[in-house]
Write an enzyme that holds these catalytic residues in place. Structure first.
Site, PDB file in Angstrom:
ATOM      1  N   GLU A   1     -18.661  50.403 -31.835  1.00 12.32           N
ATOM      2  CA  GLU A   1     -18.801  51.743 -32.401  1.00 12.32           C
ATOM      3  C   GLU A   1     -17.708  52.080 -33.417  1.00 12.32           C
ATOM      4  OE1 GLU A   1     -15.927  52.357 -28.994  1.00 12.32           O
ATOM      5  OE2 GLU A   1     -17.606  51.021 -29.453  1.00 12.32           O
TER       6      GLU A   1
ATOM      7  N   HIS B   1     -15.119  47.031 -29.375  1.00 10.93           N
ATOM      8  CA  HIS B   1     -15.665  48.356 -29.689  1.00 10.93           C
ATOM      9  C   HIS B   1     -16.594  48.285 -30.901  1.00 10.93           C
ATOM     10  CE1 HIS B   1     -13.015  50.937 -27.149  1.00 10.93           C
ATOM     11  NE2 HIS B   1     -12.227  49.879 -27.216  1.00 10.93           N
TER      12      HIS B   1
ATOM     13  N   CYS C   1     -15.810  47.755 -23.691  1.00  9.66           N
ATOM     14  CA  CYS C   1     -14.398  47.786 -23.303  1.00  9.66           C
ATOM     15  C   CYS C   1     -14.259  48.340 -21.876  1.00  9.66           C
ATOM     16  CB  CYS C   1     -13.567  48.541 -24.339  1.00  9.66           C
ATOM     17  SG  CYS C   1     -11.801  48.169 -24.209  1.00  9.66           S
TER      18      CYS C   1
END
Length: 191
Positions: free
Chosen positions: A173, A171, A78
């Site tokens: 994560e 994202h 990002c």
């Protein structure tokens, strides 16, 4: 394997946790000296303006560029993708300029326009990857040195690789799927 996660701002803890789940040693990076002895670096999502300013203030821009030019693996997610880009629409601050891509910030609109979707990403296998887009950028242009790894159904490029530098607009994560981090660790271990 020792992977640093730039910890100036943004979703760095989530990256550290994902790396730890994959049994990699994950270390927060705040200062240039903390880059020493690492095998790779992740630049997380967050606020690209803030991260750029802090990287300049903490004198991290040139050391990261020097590492990348020596073949050091870097993943940017990002805001991290924005910072890796050579050109960014509507962004006046310094980027690392490590990928031959042009990126558009906040390509989908404001925070309320954030979304999640399944994307095809052959580098991760046949199963679609659940991608989380939060005020996400897109890749507007990529030159022939850049391998586009994933596109949305409308054709917008949202993940790419150039040498050992990997970028995603989403994202990874923020999901329980560790395949994207594993992919990056494979890039790191191929050093």
């Amino acid at each position: 394997m020792r992977v640093g996660v730039l910890a100036l701002q943004g979703a760095f803890m989530e990256h550290i946790e994902a790396l730890q789940r994959l049994k990699a040693k994950a270390l927060p990076v705040y200062l240039p000296k903390e880059l020493e002895g690492l095998d790779g670096l992740i630049i997380p999502g967050g606020e690209s303006t803030t991260i750029s300013r802090l990287m300049v203030d903490f004198q991290l821009m040139q050391p990261v560029r020097d590492l990348a030019q020596a073949g050091f693996p870097i993943l940017g997610t990002c805001a991290g993708m924005i910072l890796l880009a050579r050109e960014v629409s509507d962004f006046r601050l310094e980027t690392l300029g490590l990928m031959n891509i042009k990126v558009k910030r906040n390509a989908f609109g404001r925070q309320v326009d954030s979304f999640e979707t399944e994307i095809e990403m052959p580098a991760l296998g046949e199963q679609p990857f659940h991608a989380v887009f939060i005020r996400a950028p897109i890749i507007e242009k990529a030159d022939s040195k850049v391998e586009v790894l994933a596109k949305l159904s409308n054709g917008a490029a949202v993940a790419a690789k150039q040498g050992k530098v990997v970028a995603s607009a989403f994202h990874p994560e923020l999901t329980d799927d560790l395949r994207f981090h594993r992919y990056f660790l494979d890039v790191v271990s191929s050093n």
